[in-house]
Design an enzyme around this catalytic site. Structure first.
Site, short mmCIF file in Angstrom:
data_model
loop_
_atom_site.label_atom_id
_atom_site.label_comp_id
_atom_site.label_asym_id
_atom_site.label_seq_id
_atom_site.Cartn_x
_atom_site.Cartn_y
_atom_site.Cartn_z
N LYS A 112 12.41 -8.49 -10.52
CA LYS A 112 13.49 -8.78 -9.58
C LYS A 112 14.63 -9.54 -10.26
O LYS A 112 15.79 -9.27 -10.00
CB LYS A 112 12.97 -9.56 -8.37
CG LYS A 112 12.14 -8.69 -7.42
CD LYS A 112 11.84 -9.36 -6.10
CE LYS A 112 11.02 -8.42 -5.22
NZ LYS A 112 10.71 -8.98 -3.91
N LYS A 195 7.01 2.19 -7.27
CA LYS A 195 6.57 2.00 -5.89
C LYS A 195 7.75 2.12 -4.93
O LYS A 195 8.89 1.81 -5.28
CB LYS A 195 5.88 0.64 -5.73
CG LYS A 195 6.79 -0.56 -5.66
CD LYS A 195 6.14 -1.73 -4.89
CE LYS A 195 7.22 -2.71 -4.46
NZ LYS A 195 6.94 -3.46 -3.27
N LYS A 198 11.66 -1.92 -0.62
CA LYS A 198 12.84 -2.27 0.16
C LYS A 198 14.03 -2.50 -0.75
O LYS A 198 15.15 -2.14 -0.43
CB LYS A 198 12.59 -3.58 0.92
CG LYS A 198 11.78 -3.41 2.17
CD LYS A 198 11.53 -4.77 2.82
CE LYS A 198 10.51 -4.61 3.92
NZ LYS A 198 9.77 -5.84 4.18
P1 ATP Z 1 10.63 -5.93 -2.06
O1 ATP Z 1 10.68 -4.72 -2.93
O2 ATP Z 1 11.96 -6.51 -1.73
O3 ATP Z 1 9.64 -6.96 -2.53
P2 ATP Z 1 8.75 -4.67 -0.38
O4 ATP Z 1 9.11 -3.27 -0.12
O5 ATP Z 1 7.74 -4.96 -1.45
O6 ATP Z 1 10.10 -5.44 -0.66
P3 ATP Z 1 7.55 -6.79 1.17
O7 ATP Z 1 8.01 -7.39 2.45
O8 ATP Z 1 7.72 -7.58 -0.10
O9 ATP Z 1 8.28 -5.37 0.98
O10 ATP Z 1 6.03 -6.38 1.26
C1 ATP Z 1 5.28 -6.38 2.47
C2 ATP Z 1 3.91 -5.80 2.20
O11 ATP Z 1 4.02 -4.40 1.90
C3 ATP Z 1 3.19 -6.42 0.97
O12 ATP Z 1 1.83 -6.60 1.30
C4 ATP Z 1 3.34 -5.38 -0.10
O13 ATP Z 1 2.29 -5.44 -1.05
C5 ATP Z 1 3.30 -4.10 0.70
N1 ATP Z 1 3.99 -3.00 0.02
C6 ATP Z 1 5.30 -2.98 -0.29
N2 ATP Z 1 5.61 -1.83 -0.89
C7 ATP Z 1 4.46 -1.10 -0.95
C8 ATP Z 1 4.14 0.21 -1.46
N3 ATP Z 1 5.05 0.97 -2.01
N4 ATP Z 1 2.86 0.64 -1.35
C9 ATP Z 1 1.91 -0.14 -0.77
N5 ATP Z 1 2.15 -1.37 -0.28
C10 ATP Z 1 3.41 -1.84 -0.36
MG MG Z 2 7.49 -7.02 -2.18
#
Ligand code: ATP
Ligand code: MG
Length: 332
Positions: A112, A195, A198
């Site tokens: 990040k 992955k 967001k």
């Molecule tokens: P960022 O990339 O900004 O960290 P994010 O997409 O990872 O955002 P979070 O709010 O950080 O979203 O994560 C919420 C939950 O979703 C966490 O438990 C994380 O492990 C899970 N998660 C996020 N992306 C994935 C993915 N691609 N596959 C499985 N689990 C995910």
């Molecule tokens: Mg995350």
């Protein structure tokens, strides 16, 4: 009942399919068997700049989505992280127990901060895993349902809990990561080697649950696969197709082997068309229910207020024990 704790950031508004399949879906299941605490982690959200009005709206929106996904305030404790000040308080103690080098090894921070650039990287982003440690330990959680990307942070939580217990005496439960192998990592539709995220995915690679279902169907149909035509689950050589099979299988409860058989000789087109329909059938009611919760902000806020009250009872007790162990003079 064993306890679970997990959180989701109120950034970006809509949850994506990775959040749902990797984490939230398990939260819904675990509220039946565990004493479950789930929160919208607004303190984590401000590790990168947020517009205040948007953050407030997105916090309600996240809670509404969690309810729409199936969290039941009668079965779990749902709250907003900033409503429970103990998170920030315990985080300070844990910060003082964390090595600088140890924190520097967190791969999410490295990714990040590289994306934001040194100038826009806050100290908060650096210590965010330590706040997460406090989040988990405050509730004496046994298990933490998360996606694969969080595994390292749960390891850090275990290390710090052990360190604290070793130095000051038994205080914290040592938690385990609860990560389902099949859905641990949902991949970006355009780049199935990264992955779905967001903050890192491009719009075309990201399936937001609140997008227009028609646009979502289009995204699924234009997912990147490979030049082969055989529908086979093989994450090593066929990451795109395998990701689609995982999504299809978990949303419908159909085994991957059964899907391989169903699409034998039919090619990717048929698979994508059907999966687009499956996803639309999932997101359409989800979107409607989310809107219903948003349309009644008083009920939503009162659910969150009750959740915060329940959470605070537990968090305050743990914090006061930790403060005592550390040697802080009790306030009379
Ligand atoms: P960022 O990339 O900004 O960290 P994010 O997409 O990872 O955002 P979070 O709010 O950080 O979203 O994560 C919420 C939950 O979703 C966490 O438990 C994380 O492990 C899970 N998660 C996020 N992306 C994935 C993915 N691609 N596959 C499985 N689990 C995910
Ligand atoms: Mg995350």
């Amino acid at each position: 009942r064993p306890r679970v704790l997990s959180g989701i950031q109120p950034t970006a508004g809509s949850f994506h399919l990775g959040n749902y399949l990797g984490a939230v879906r398990q939260w819904v299941a675990l509220q039946e068997t565990h004493d479950a605490f789930y929160m919208v982690v607004d303190l984590h959200a401000i590790t990168v700049p947020q517009d205040p009005a948007e953050l407030r709206a997105n916090t309600r929106l996240a809670a509404a989505q969690l309810l729409a996904a199936g969290l039941d305030p009668e079965r779990c404790t749902l709250f907003v992280q900033s409503h429970v000040p103990e998170h920030a308080q315990l985080a300070w103690v844990m910060n003082c127990l964390t090595g600088f080098g140890e924190a520097s090894r967190m791969t999410q921070f490295k990714d990040k901060s590289a994306r934001h650039g040194a100038e826009r990287t806050s100290v908060g982003l650096f210590t965010y895993p330590v706040l997460q440690v406090a989040d988990i330990l405050l509730y004496q959680a046994n298990e933490v349902p998360v996606g694969e990307d969080q595994r390292q942070h749960i390891e850090l939580t275990r290390d710090l809990a052990e360190r604290f217990n070793g130095r000051y005496g038994e205080t914290f439960t040592i938690p385990s990561a609860y990560i389902l192998k099949e859905t641990a990592k949902i991949y970006d539709l355009q780049d199935p080697t990264i992955k779905m995220s967001k903050s890192a995915s491009t719009p075309k690679g990201l399936v937001n649950l609140l997008d227009e279902p028609k646009a979502t169907a289009k995204k699924v149909k234009s997912a990147v696969t490979d030049t082969d035509t055989v529908v086979r689950f093989d994450p090593e050589t066929k990451p795109g197709v395998s990701n689609l099979l995982t999504i299809y299988s978990t949303l419908t409860g159909t085994g991957v082997a059964e899907l391989e058989e169903k699409y034998a000789g039919k090619g990717y087109g048929a698979l994508k068309t059907d999966l687009a329909e499956v996803v639309v059938e999932f997101v359409t009611p989800f979107k409607e229910q989310t809107q219903q919760y948003l349309d009644d902000p008083e009920t939503l806020d009162s659910i969150l207020a009750k959740g915060a009250e329940k959470a605070r009872t537990v968090a305050a007790e743990t914090l006061s024990r930790a403060y005592e162990r550390v040697g802080f003079l009790p306030a009379k």
